[in-house]
Design an enzyme around this catalytic site. Structure first.
Site, PDB file in Angstrom:
ATOM      1  N   CYS A 141      -2.461  15.045   7.563  1.00 33.49           N
ATOM      2  CA  CYS A 141      -3.378  14.649   6.496  1.00 33.49           C
ATOM      3  C   CYS A 141      -3.208  13.152   6.300  1.00 33.49           C
ATOM      4  CB  CYS A 141      -3.069  15.401   5.207  1.00 33.49           C
ATOM      5  SG  CYS A 141      -4.097  14.910   3.802  1.00 33.49           S
ATOM      6  N   GLU A 200     -10.356  15.096   7.763  1.00 35.10           N
ATOM      7  CA  GLU A 200      -9.750  15.321   9.067  1.00 35.10           C
ATOM      8  C   GLU A 200     -10.796  15.007  10.126  1.00 35.10           C
ATOM      9  OE1 GLU A 200      -7.145  14.963  10.966  1.00 35.10           O
ATOM     10  OE2 GLU A 200      -6.114  16.271   9.515  1.00 35.10           O
TER      11      GLU A 200
END
Length: 251
Positions: free
Chosen positions: A2, A111
């Protein structure tokens, strides 16, 4: 992994979700990046002896974990994530797993799905948010690093785990999400040892998140507007999720 996330909820919404007593005002942030300040939640001392009421406190730390034993931060890699599978035993995170577990509120995260080598092209960015909307609380770790001159820097990292089947269509890792009913257990570093909270470090349910294709504006830290989370057209659709039975599911 992340590497960017969003926190667009109001202070009042965050305080209500995480059971905080007040929270200073701050603007929504749509492109939170490594080394920037992030909002975290820690468990404070109980207000009254024997009280079961939470006494959670909000604070800001630098996103980029720095173990206390590091001598020169310039020679140490930037640890924005910690793998939950190895954090209990890894030297960098062992002490924080035992003594300094935190919650990191977020509205969602970004992402990038990388294309197959034979297909060429550039990665497609996705904004990944709870289907129900609202706030999530990522599991995290914090550490206060002290320099030789006595100055201190509070630092933090997000714990990640192997992606569930739905998320794996974009990336093989995802942040660990702690459910509200587990907040106290996760933050309780006095009576809950790391092995006793290891069951919380798991992937979210398959239908918890939705993945929205967005523009590559998020790639630049200087871009910080709400347009970053706006859906874009033209992105190749994600493959349907294969259930264990072998049947296809589109949720």
């Amino acid at each position: 992994m992340c590497g960017r996330f969003v926190l667009k909820a109001t202070p009042e919404e965050i305080a209500d979700y995480l059971d905080l007593i007040g929270l200073e005002d701050f603007p929504p942030r749509f492109n939170i990046a490594p080394t920037q300040p992030i909002l975290i939640i820690v468990e404070g001392e109980r207000q009254e002896l024997g009280s079961n009421l939470p006494n959670r406190q909000a604070m800001l730390v630098r996103w980029g974990f720095m173990p206390g034993w590091v001598k020169d931060p310039k020679t140490f890699p930037l640890l924005i994530n910690a793998r939950s599978e190895t954090a209990i035993g890894k030297a960098s995170f062992r002490a924080a797993m035992r003594h300094r577990r935190i919650l990191i509120p977020a509205s969602g995260f970004y992402e990038w799905k990388r294309p197959a080598k034979e297909d060429g092209g550039k990665p497609q960015a996705y904004y990944i948010r709870p289907k129900r909307g609202g706030i999530v609380a990522f599991a995290g770790l914090m550490e206060t690093w002290s320099s030789a001159d006595g100055s201190e820097v509070d630092t933090g990292a997000i714990l990640t785990t192997a992606a569930n089947t739905s998320m794996s269509r974009v990336h093989d890792r995802m942040p660990v999400v702690i459910a509200p009913e587990d907040f106290s257990r996760w933050l309780d570093c006095k009576t809950q040892e790391p092995r006793e909270v290891s069951s919380l470090m798991r992937a979210a349910d398959e239908d918890f998140f939705e993945m929205i294709p967005v523009s590559d504006k998020v790639n630049k830290v200087a871009n910080v507007g709400p347009d970053l989370i706006a859906p874009v057209e033209g992105a190749a659709p994600l493959a349907p999720v294969k259930e264990k039975s072998g049947q296809l599911s589109l949720f």
